[in-house]
Design a protein around this motif. Structure first.
Motif, PDB file in Angstrom:
ATOM      1  N   THR A  68      -9.450  -2.708   6.230  1.00  0.00           N
ATOM      2  CA  THR A  68      -8.011  -2.634   6.498  1.00  0.00           C
ATOM      3  C   THR A  68      -7.207  -2.571   5.202  1.00  0.00           C
ATOM      4  OG1 THR A  68      -8.286  -3.836   8.588  1.00  0.00           O
ATOM      5  CG2 THR A  68      -6.089  -3.810   7.620  1.00  0.00           C
ATOM      6  N   ASN A  69      -7.563  -3.410   4.231  1.00  0.00           N
ATOM      7  CA  ASN A  69      -6.844  -3.397   2.950  1.00  0.00           C
ATOM      8  C   ASN A  69      -6.877  -2.023   2.302  1.00  0.00           C
ATOM      9  OD1 ASN A  69      -6.160  -6.111   3.067  1.00  0.00           O
ATOM     10  ND2 ASN A  69      -7.942  -6.786   1.913  1.00  0.00           N
ATOM     11  N   LEU A  70      -8.055  -1.398   2.283  1.00  0.00           N
ATOM     12  CA  LEU A  70      -8.178  -0.085   1.655  1.00  0.00           C
ATOM     13  C   LEU A  70      -7.425   0.967   2.462  1.00  0.00           C
ATOM     14  CD1 LEU A  70      -9.418   1.465  -0.690  1.00  0.00           C
ATOM     15  CD2 LEU A  70     -11.487   1.788   0.689  1.00  0.00           C
ATOM     16  N   GLY A  71      -7.499   0.868   3.788  1.00  0.00           N
ATOM     17  CA  GLY A  71      -6.767   1.822   4.621  1.00  0.00           C
ATOM     18  C   GLY A  71      -5.267   1.717   4.421  1.00  0.00           C
ATOM     19  N   ARG A  72      -4.755   0.500   4.338  1.00  0.00           N
ATOM     20  CA  ARG A  72      -3.324   0.322   4.101  1.00  0.00           C
ATOM     21  C   ARG A  72      -2.911   0.825   2.725  1.00  0.00           C
ATOM     22  NH1 ARG A  72      -2.778  -5.863   6.538  1.00  0.00           N
ATOM     23  NH2 ARG A  72      -2.693  -5.280   8.748  1.00  0.00           N
ATOM     24  N   LEU A  73      -3.794   0.640   1.743  1.00  0.00           N
ATOM     25  CA  LEU A  73      -3.493   1.144   0.398  1.00  0.00           C
ATOM     26  C   LEU A  73      -3.362   2.665   0.421  1.00  0.00           C
ATOM     27  CD1 LEU A  73      -3.290   0.359  -2.699  1.00  0.00           C
ATOM     28  CD2 LEU A  73      -5.670   1.108  -2.821  1.00  0.00           C
ATOM     29  N   PHE A  74      -4.306   3.327   1.085  1.00  0.00           N
ATOM     30  CA  PHE A  74      -4.233   4.787   1.187  1.00  0.00           C
ATOM     31  C   PHE A  74      -2.965   5.212   1.933  1.00  0.00           C
ATOM     32  CE2 PHE A  74      -9.113   5.037   0.884  1.00  0.00           C
ATOM     33  CZ  PHE A  74      -9.060   5.274  -0.479  1.00  0.00           C
ATOM     34  N   LEU A  75      -2.578   4.449   2.940  1.00  0.00           N
ATOM     35  CA  LEU A  75      -1.359   4.748   3.679  1.00  0.00           C
ATOM     36  C   LEU A  75      -0.140   4.635   2.765  1.00  0.00           C
ATOM     37  CD1 LEU A  75       0.213   5.267   6.311  1.00  0.00           C
ATOM     38  CD2 LEU A  75      -0.033   2.845   6.842  1.00  0.00           C
ATOM     39  N   ASP A  76      -0.060   3.548   1.995  1.00  0.00           N
ATOM     40  CA  ASP A  76       1.080   3.342   1.109  1.00  0.00           C
ATOM     41  C   ASP A  76       1.133   4.377  -0.014  1.00  0.00           C
ATOM     42  OD1 ASP A  76       1.907   1.190   2.585  1.00  0.00           O
ATOM     43  OD2 ASP A  76       0.971  -0.307   1.298  1.00  0.00           O
ATOM     44  N   SER A  77      -0.045   4.864  -0.435  1.00  0.00           N
ATOM     45  CA  SER A  77      -0.084   5.836  -1.539  1.00  0.00           C
ATOM     46  C   SER A  77      -0.128   7.269  -1.038  1.00  0.00           C
ATOM     47  CB  SER A  77      -1.296   5.554  -2.436  1.00  0.00           C
ATOM     48  OG  SER A  77      -2.507   5.588  -1.692  1.00  0.00           O
ATOM     49  N   SER A  78       0.151   7.448   0.267  1.00  0.00           N
ATOM     50  CA  SER A  78       0.260   8.766   0.900  1.00  0.00           C
ATOM     51  C   SER A  78      -1.057   9.535   0.943  1.00  0.00           C
ATOM     52  CB  SER A  78       1.329   9.615   0.184  1.00  0.00           C
ATOM     53  OG  SER A  78       2.586   8.985   0.273  1.00  0.00           O
ATOM     54  N   LYS A  79      -2.194   8.850   0.853  1.00  0.00           N
ATOM     55  CA  LYS A  79      -3.498   9.480   1.039  1.00  0.00           C
ATOM     56  C   LYS A  79      -3.870   9.323   2.513  1.00  0.00           C
ATOM     57  CE  LYS A  79      -5.111   8.588  -3.693  1.00  0.00           C
ATOM     58  NZ  LYS A  79      -6.179   7.977  -4.541  1.00  0.00           N
ATOM     59  N   LEU A  80      -3.131  10.041   3.354  1.00  0.00           N
ATOM     60  CA  LEU A  80      -3.211   9.803   4.787  1.00  0.00           C
ATOM     61  C   LEU A  80      -4.550  10.190   5.385  1.00  0.00           C
ATOM     62  CD1 LEU A  80       0.378  10.968   5.835  1.00  0.00           C
ATOM     63  CD2 LEU A  80      -0.399   8.754   4.966  1.00  0.00           C
ATOM     64  N   ASP A  81      -5.165  11.275   4.869  1.00  0.00           N
ATOM     65  CA  ASP A  81      -6.461  11.694   5.403  1.00  0.00           C
ATOM     66  C   ASP A  81      -7.539  10.660   5.112  1.00  0.00           C
ATOM     67  OD1 ASP A  81      -5.336  14.003   6.361  1.00  0.00           O
ATOM     68  OD2 ASP A  81      -5.909  15.227   4.628  1.00  0.00           O
ATOM     69  N   SER A  82      -7.405   9.942   4.002  1.00  0.00           N
ATOM     70  CA  SER A  82      -8.370   8.887   3.670  1.00  0.00           C
ATOM     71  C   SER A  82      -8.089   7.613   4.452  1.00  0.00           C
ATOM     72  CB  SER A  82      -8.317   8.583   2.161  1.00  0.00           C
ATOM     73  OG  SER A  82      -8.660   9.716   1.398  1.00  0.00           O
ATOM     74  N   ALA A  83      -6.826   7.388   4.788  1.00  0.00           N
ATOM     75  CA  ALA A  83      -6.458   6.162   5.498  1.00  0.00           C
ATOM     76  C   ALA A  83      -6.934   6.176   6.946  1.00  0.00           C
ATOM     77  CB  ALA A  83      -4.943   5.972   5.455  1.00  0.00           C
ATOM     78  N   GLU A  84      -6.849   7.331   7.607  1.00  0.00           N
ATOM     79  CA  GLU A  84      -7.099   7.374   9.050  1.00  0.00           C
ATOM     80  C   GLU A  84      -8.487   6.899   9.453  1.00  0.00           C
ATOM     81  OE1 GLU A  84      -6.391  10.326  12.890  1.00  0.00           O
ATOM     82  OE2 GLU A  84      -5.982  11.037  10.849  1.00  0.00           O
ATOM     83  N   PRO A  85      -9.577   7.403   8.835  1.00  0.00           N
ATOM     84  CA  PRO A  85     -10.902   6.935   9.296  1.00  0.00           C
ATOM     85  C   PRO A  85     -11.123   5.435   9.086  1.00  0.00           C
ATOM     86  CG  PRO A  85     -11.093   8.267   7.298  1.00  0.00           C
ATOM     87  CD  PRO A  85      -9.698   8.435   7.791  1.00  0.00           C
ATOM     88  N   LEU A  86     -10.531   4.870   8.051  1.00  0.00           N
ATOM     89  CA  LEU A  86     -10.687   3.437   7.799  1.00  0.00           C
ATOM     90  C   LEU A  86      -9.944   2.611   8.841  1.00  0.00           C
ATOM     91  CD1 LEU A  86     -10.265   3.471   3.913  1.00  0.00           C
ATOM     92  CD2 LEU A  86     -12.362   2.920   5.174  1.00  0.00           C
ATOM     93  N   LEU A  87      -8.705   2.987   9.136  1.00  0.00           N
ATOM     94  CA  LEU A  87      -7.922   2.238  10.112  1.00  0.00           C
ATOM     95  C   LEU A  87      -8.495   2.394  11.520  1.00  0.00           C
ATOM     96  CD1 LEU A  87      -4.301   2.923   8.798  1.00  0.00           C
ATOM     97  CD2 LEU A  87      -5.783   0.958   8.360  1.00  0.00           C
ATOM     98  N   LEU A  88      -9.024   3.574  11.830  1.00  0.00           N
ATOM     99  CA  LEU A  88      -9.682   3.781  13.120  1.00  0.00           C
ATOM    100  C   LEU A  88     -10.950   2.933  13.223  1.00  0.00           C
ATOM    101  CD1 LEU A  88      -9.368   7.633  13.786  1.00  0.00           C
ATOM    102  CD2 LEU A  88      -8.659   5.799  15.333  1.00  0.00           C
ATOM    103  N   ARG A  89     -11.695   2.880  12.131  1.00  0.00           N
ATOM    104  CA  ARG A  89     -12.929   2.075  12.122  1.00  0.00           C
ATOM    105  C   ARG A  89     -12.621   0.603  12.395  1.00  0.00           C
ATOM    106  NH1 ARG A  89     -16.522   1.018   6.636  1.00  0.00           N
ATOM    107  NH2 ARG A  89     -17.553  -0.915   7.368  1.00  0.00           N
ATOM    108  N   ALA A  90     -11.613   0.074  11.701  1.00  0.00           N
ATOM    109  CA  ALA A  90     -11.245  -1.334  11.901  1.00  0.00           C
ATOM    110  C   ALA A  90     -10.839  -1.580  13.346  1.00  0.00           C
ATOM    111  CB  ALA A  90     -10.116  -1.717  10.950  1.00  0.00           C
ATOM    112  N   LEU A  91     -10.068  -0.664  13.925  1.00  0.00           N
ATOM    113  CA  LEU A  91      -9.614  -0.836  15.304  1.00  0.00           C
ATOM    114  C   LEU A  91     -10.792  -0.817  16.284  1.00  0.00           C
ATOM    115  CD1 LEU A  91      -7.467  -1.040  17.487  1.00  0.00           C
ATOM    116  CD2 LEU A  91      -7.180   1.446  17.360  1.00  0.00           C
ATOM    117  N   ARG A  92     -11.677   0.150  16.137  1.00  0.00           N
ATOM    118  CA  ARG A  92     -12.778   0.287  17.097  1.00  0.00           C
ATOM    119  C   ARG A  92     -13.726  -0.906  17.045  1.00  0.00           C
ATOM    120  NH1 ARG A  92     -13.590   6.657  15.589  1.00  0.00           N
ATOM    121  NH2 ARG A  92     -12.009   7.490  17.039  1.00  0.00           N
TER     122      ARG A  92
END
Length: 638
Positions: free
Chosen positions: A451-475
């Motif tokens: 989650t921490n890494l996904g949020r970092l990618f989200l904040d730094s506008s690396k959206l394609d990198s953020a999505e698989p991490l945030l989806l993984r945490a949710l699932r």
């Protein structure tokens, strides 16, 4: 994202809500003795006057009560440890909760006479001799019935050992256990005729008034802070003196129950019997109002801890340093940052002198100080402390030790908070890799790293990198914790934010609705975490072009936060800024101007005129003034 609300946490990570409960090690098998070996703690001195410790009265309030009054049913610690617990070894062997002890031991023993257990003790001429207080001074004990009774007993034993007593009794002689009387509801309350809030509250109020102190027995999850009975008892006790309520936290680090401390709110507490909960809440509402009760309890806890802290002349004493650390943590959690820093500094000086600068305990205190500075926005001061902790733990504990990885996270959070995303990314990746290797891909701590890494990618506008991490945490959280678990709902909101930024507004709205509804069901509509989700949902509606729908939602959230958190709290200011933006979108420029000015005043006072957030608000105010045809001179009337 600037509009994603949140608040800082302790450097030592709070255990996941799904993690097993850590118990206080029971120590109740030995026969109780009045004479126990003691260390020499004569060098320890305490601040404050003798009023910090209740004086033993020649004639107690309890002695004036009529015979059979509940205030005369406290039991001696000697009887509890030396007679009752040895007679019932199953309590420890089976980890029976207080509720189970009542159902399977107390009620069967008292069923024939329909009396309280204390009446049976008084009938026993051998073990019962001197076991009841019968008008002598006693300590009230607040404890959740869902916790093992052996944990409560172990905590009481620790509190009343000679070494502990010398600390909190301000140099007065330690009381022998035969003279320590404790009021425990399972013994003192008639389980047939005195059960229930409506029936027993008047008597309970008298007992609380008669008690020397109310001892709050905490488990590692801080469950007591969510139980209405315990909060009611603490509220009724708090007015007698600064130390009328005392938290027993031995073998427990308060930082592990930080979320419970933050979430303590009478409006969201519960009792096993809904009718009891309703009656208790109604009594508190009538007496002071629920918000006032909650804040009054938090203030009382801080005042109690500060009233009994060791003096500045303290030598190195493990018990006293434990008390200082826990008091500092409590002050930090409830926003008393100045007091918290002073206490941490005192602990640190003792530890550096006695243990050394690289000792793991010393580094824990340095980490706590760094976290405190980060919460205050003093990032430049926190940075070298974070680096020191990381290097020290890496050297003494190893690169993959959980505490080392916590230090990695802390340094990464510091960089991310300052927008230094390139520095934070390798640190978050390092923590994630180590946790996957050591504790597995689905462990709660690993998912926090994901989650921490996904949020970092989200904040730094690396959206394609953020999505698989945030989806993984949710699932994974949906599978292991359930769809309604609060950690799962956090992941739902993270993904909702991502989809909003990506322009997938329909998908985002659906997820935000789920996050809001889930938190409302679990926590209530006015809980801070529910308000956070509601705020973000309203912001999404505004981005979706539904500013008119978003306006009343944001107004409610902002009003609740002002009342609960105060005008200058960061979450309050976020809601006011969002509401100002909605008014601006709707063409309500005077309303938007008033809100921007309101936020600007608070930011200037708390952050300073040169802070990035203050400058942003200043720019927004300038745009609204320009749109109204006002000059730059008008901006000065803040």
């Amino acid at each position: 994202m600037a509009w994603l609300c949140g608040s800082g946490s302790e450097e030592v990570a709070t255990p996941s809500r799904s993690s097993p409960r850590t118990r206080v090690k029971p120590a109740v098998k030995e026969a109780a003795k009045d004479v126990r070996p003691a260390r020499d703690t004569s060098r320890v001195r305490f601040a404050g006057s003798k009023a910090s410790t209740p004086k033993r009265a020649t004639k107690t309030k309890a002695s004036a009560r009529p015979p059979g009054h509940p205030s005369q049913r406290a039991v001696s610690l000697k009887w509890l440890l030396g007679t009752f617990m040895p007679q019932h070894p199953e309590i420890e062997q089976e980890l029976m909760t207080t509720g189970e002890v009542v159902d399977f031991i107390v009620k069967p023993a008292t069923e024939e006479r329909q009396c309280c257990y204390a009446d049976l003790i008084g009938d026993d001429d051998v073990s019962g001799l001197g076991a009841l207080s019968s008008g002598q001074e006693f300590y009230f004990v607040s404890h959740p019935w869902s916790s093992p009774l052996v944990d409560t007993v172990a905590m009481l034993r620790e509190h009343f050992n000679d070494d502990r007593q010398r600390l909190w009794r301000l140099g007065q002689p330690a009381l022998p256990w035969s003279k320590v009387y404790i009021w425990l509801d399972l013994f003192a309350v008639n389980q047939y005729t005195e059960v229930g809030a409506k029936r027993f509250l008047p008597k309970l109020d008298e007992v609380l008034s008669d008690a020397v102190q109310n001892l709050l027995v905490l488990d590692m999850q801080g469950e007591l802070f969510g139980r209405t009975w315990c909060l009611y008892e603490a509220w009724k006790s708090r007015a007698k003196s600064d130390v009328s309520i005392v938290m027993l936290t031995y073998d427990a680090d308060l930082s592990t129950m930080e979320q419970a401390l933050l979430d303590m709110d009478v409006r969201f507490s519960s009792a096993t019997d809904p009718a009891d909960n309703k009656a208790l809440v109604a009594a508190l509402q009538t007496e002071a109002g629920l918000n006032s009760v909650t804040q009054g309890l938090k203030d009382a806890l801080v005042a109690s801890e500060l009233a009994t802290i060791p003096s500045a002349n303290l030598g190195f004493d493990a018990y006293a340093l434990e008390q200082l650390r826990n008091t500092a943590c409590l002050c930090r959690v409830y926003g008393h940052y100045v007091e918290a820093e002073e206490l941490y500094e005192r602990v640190l000086v003792c530890q550096e002198n006695e243990l050394g600068e690289g000792h793991v305990d010393t580094l824990d205190t340095v980490a706590a100080m760094a976290n405190l500075m980060r919460l205050e926005g003093r990032n430049a001061e926190a940075a070298p402390l974070c680096v020191r902790v990381l290097k020290g733990r890496q050297s003494s504990l190893g690169a993959s030790h959980p505490k080392t990885l916590q230090a990695v996270d802390a340094l990464a959070q510091l960089h991310a908070g300052q927008g230094e995303y390139e520095e934070a990314e390798p640190l978050y990746k390092r923590a994630l890799k180590m946790r996957q290797q050591t504790i597995g891909a689905d462990a709660p701590e690993t998912l926090s790293s994901v989650t921490n890494l996904g949020r970092l990618f989200l904040d730094s506008s690396k959206l394609d990198s953020a999505e698989p991490l945030l989806l993984r945490a949710l699932r994974v959280r949906e599978r292991t914790l359930g769809k309604g678990h609060l950690d799962t709902l956090d992941s739902v909101q993270d993904l909702a934010v991502l989809y909003c930024v990506q322009g997938k507004l329909d998908e985002s709205e659906e997820l935000f609705k789920r996050a809001v509804e889930g938190r409302e069901q679990a926590l209530g509509t006015d809980h801070p975490r529910t308000l956070m989700a509601t705020h973000n949902y309203a912001v999404l509606l505004a981005k979706h072009g539904s500013s008119a729908t978003a306006q009343p939602i944001l107004e409610r959230v902002a009003n609740r936060r002002v009342k609960m958190l105060g005008e200058e709290h960061p979450d309050t200011l976020l809601s006011l800024l969002a509401l100002a933006g909605v008014h601006e979108d709707l063409g309500h420029l005077p309303d938007a101007e008033a809100l921007y000015r309101r936020v600007l005043r608070a930011q200037t006072q708390t952050l300073g005129a040169a802070h990035r957030a203050t400058l942003e608000t200043n720019r927004s105010l300038s745009q609204v003034l320009k749109a109204q045809g006002k000059s730059a001179k008008d901006k000065g009337r803040v």
